[in-house]
Write an enzyme that holds these catalytic residues in place. Structure first.
Site, PDB file in Angstrom:
ATOM      1  NE  ARG B  14      -1.467   2.586   2.573  1.00 22.33           N
ATOM      2  CZ  ARG B  14      -0.892   3.706   2.954  1.00 22.33           C
ATOM      3  NH1 ARG B  14      -0.665   4.679   2.088  1.00 22.33           N
ATOM      4  NH2 ARG B  14      -0.510   3.871   4.216  1.00 22.33           N
ATOM      5  CG  ASP B  15       3.119   4.654   2.706  1.00 25.35           C
ATOM      6  OD1 ASP B  15       3.564   5.287   1.740  1.00 25.35           O
ATOM      7  OD2 ASP B  15       2.898   5.187   3.805  1.00 25.35           O
ATOM      8  CG  HIS B  18       3.009   6.455  -2.276  1.00 27.07           C
ATOM      9  ND1 HIS B  18       2.242   7.302  -3.041  1.00 27.07           N
ATOM     10  CD2 HIS B  18       2.315   6.271  -1.124  1.00 27.07           C
ATOM     11  CE1 HIS B  18       1.135   7.627  -2.380  1.00 27.07           C
ATOM     12  NE2 HIS B  18       1.153   7.018  -1.213  1.00 27.07           N
ATOM     13  CB  SER B 168       1.826  11.959   6.199  1.00 32.20           C
ATOM     14  OG  SER B 168       0.714  11.539   6.940  1.00 32.20           O
ATOM     15  CG  HIS B 195       2.059   5.702   9.021  1.00 31.46           C
ATOM     16  ND1 HIS B 195       1.698   4.727   8.121  1.00 31.46           N
ATOM     17  CD2 HIS B 195       2.625   6.691   8.282  1.00 31.46           C
ATOM     18  CE1 HIS B 195       2.038   5.107   6.884  1.00 31.46           C
ATOM     19  NE2 HIS B 195       2.603   6.286   6.952  1.00 31.46           N
ATOM     20  CG  HIS B 197       6.631   8.490   5.880  1.00 30.95           C
ATOM     21  ND1 HIS B 197       6.806   7.909   4.656  1.00 30.95           N
ATOM     22  CD2 HIS B 197       5.305   8.363   6.155  1.00 30.95           C
ATOM     23  CE1 HIS B 197       5.648   7.459   4.188  1.00 30.95           C
ATOM     24  NE2 HIS B 197       4.710   7.725   5.069  1.00 30.95           N
ATOM     25  CE1 TYR B 288       2.673  12.827   1.833  1.00 29.25           C
ATOM     26  CE2 TYR B 288       2.070  13.288  -0.446  1.00 29.25           C
ATOM     27  CZ  TYR B 288       2.243  12.390   0.591  1.00 29.25           C
ATOM     28  OH  TYR B 288       1.984  11.057   0.386  1.00 29.25           O
TER      29      TYR B 288
END
Lengths: 347, 347
Positions: B14-15, B18, B168, B195, B197, B288
């Site tokens: 899923r992630d 990307h 994120s 979660h 990064h 982002y």
């Protein structure tokens, strides 16, 4: 040692030498050093990956001599201090004189975490010449905090201006770092440092944990270069420290530029440190990377998973030079798993 | 949700989408899922990188439809639970029905950290169908802990079984994670997740900080795949949690094997997440990655360092869709730095 909250030591031209098989040229070193001076880095360390005297059949020959490296780098540094690394047993006291004569501003003296007692002459020499001396306790995961403290106190007694907890195998968890660094900052009268490796993905996280506990000098490399899965990535560390509000000297953009514009073009893709399964299991087991190749061979012979052998070796706290234990351990594990019969058939 | 201390959610499919421009094939997904089932992973998440419905001109078309992915993966999973991701506004409530009909065991519903109120219908749908629903608060660095809590409480009210603090942009420091996760575990009656990064090199370090504060469900990807510089590297996380004494379900060697033997051969070198200057500055600024390309263009036009623009955009807390602000910011910064005249000359 600096009026900032934290002093940063860039070891791209020393621990980073491991990643390039000690093959940086003096010209490449000069370019990296100039970029770090421009970025106001506090300290740049220059030596063979295993310190002065490391260039040998045992540790791998470097592309040039320590003399040539220092002659190339010293003229590039002005406000940034030049450090050299000395591992007693590999380098000699004479090499300290040579390095100081060629412009070294300080010397870092590294021993196994339980062997500080072999470093007295080296500290004495550096202090007699009037320079800063730092003590580095390697493979600090192999000793309990109290023992790390005893060894650090020896170095303090010998004249060290700072003592580092070195996580040479990248095996410490943040709490382990806190326990060791916290005890040292509490009990020592000198500064305490921390040196991370990234085998468990904790290069930056562990460095922050050390600073939380009062460490004031920390190591890193551009792009995280270094042995195994590399050191704390120093341009990331600079950004994180700025973001966290620490007062530091290096310029964030300048260090980023040194990494991407100067270092990266010198490095092949396969020289860039990676957090792959090999480096992960070495960090998990707390075993130095020199064991990997021999362990693979033994694992094949005894039909074992090399990871099991490495974990067992880690429990035994093996150190460099004890690679001959690998076969004994593999044989015993094979016995225990009932696979001995098969292994014998292969012989 | 599990009797272990911590539940691990693998988002490689899923992630991780990307990192491969959403081009995993259903067969590749089935292979990765089978390896994760064999490794006793708790949860596998399967969707377009931006969730169900993400396959579009805006977010990039995936190699297959969500239906095809779920049909390929569901038969491979038995004890491992199958999750799908839903971003209200991108996906629709009907897609939740579709996913459940095709074997999803749970649904994770993600909104911007201040927009939980758009997710009520989606939670209602999942709970009406009798499944576990998790709420994910994206870009959590953009809200103070108290605000994150208010939004989490909304999700709890809507029926969430767990709420996640999602970093994120990889912009949180360990203390920021502690502040947010700590407040949520104190005030909510449901489980709290995290979660990460890795833009600031803190994927593993921040996840440990979240667990320290009582989080019980955490995300990662094999080899740290994922948007930007990737997520927490899940095989590393498994090793670290074992070493730290957490009781977990996944098998360390099994997850390592899934990473190196199954995933790595599917990925090109240039798809592997890297902590380069681009991802670092995005994490530092808390912006982002969609802003990067436009910012570079504006920087060139106004003769600015793109990093200055990104940091300014971060201070303004821009979110996806506000890319048109880039030129305004660049123009203002150029004015301020007296470079406006030069920029005008270029027009």
């Amino acid at each position: 040692m600096t009026d900032a909250d934290v002093r940063l030591v860039d070891m791209t031209l020393r621990d980073g030498m491991h990643a390039v098989d000690h093959q940086f040229t003096p010209e490449e070193m000069a370019d990296v050093a100039a970029a770090l001076e421009a970025a106001e880095m506090d300290v740049v360390e220059v030596s063979h990956g295993d310190g002065m005297g490391g260039s040998s059949i045992n540790y791998g020959f470097s592309a040039a001599t320590t003399e040539e490296y220092l002659d190339a780098v010293a003229p590039e540094l002005d406000d940034t201090r030049l450090s050299v690394l000395m591992l007693p047993g590999i380098g000699t006291v004479e090499e300290i004189d040579m390095a100081i004569d060629r412009g070294a501003d300080m010397c870092r003296i590294a021993t196994h975490v339980t062997e500080a007692d072999i470093s007295e002459d080296h500290f004495t020499k550096v202090k007699d010449r009037g320079l800063e001396a730092n003590g580095l306790l390697m493979l600090s995961h192999m000793a309990e905090p109290e023992r790390v403290l005893e060894e650090a106190q020896l170095m303090e007694e010998y004249g060290a201006d700072a003592v580092y907890v070195m996580d040479s195998a990248g095996a410490l968890l943040p709490q382990d770092v806190r326990d060791r660094v916290g005890l040292l900052t509490e009990e020592l009268d000198i500064e305490v440092g921390f040196h991370a490796h990234n085998n468990l993905g904790l290069g930056i996280g562990n460095t922050l944990a050390a600073l939380d506990e009062g460490a004031t000098t920390v190591d890193g490399c551009l792009r995280g270069l270094g042995a195994g899965s590399g050191n704390a990535q120093i341009e990331v560390l600079v950004g994180v420290l700025e973001k966290a509000g620490y007062d530091i000297n290096p310029d964030f953009f300048g260090v980023m530029d040194a990494a991407e514009d100067v270092l990266v073009p010198m490095i092949n893709d396969d020289e860039m440190p990676e957090l792959d399964n090999d480096s992960l299991i070495l960090g998990y087991a707390g075993v130095y990377s020199s064991f990997l190749r021999h362990t693979r061979r033994a694992a094949e012979k005894y039909d074992l998973d090399p990871r099991e052998i490495l974990i067992e070796l880690g429990d035994m706290e093996v150190v460099g030079g004890q690679e001959d234990l690998i076969t004994d351990v593999a044989s015993r594990l094979a016995d225990e798993s009932g696979a001995a019969a098969e292994a014998a058939g292969d012989d």
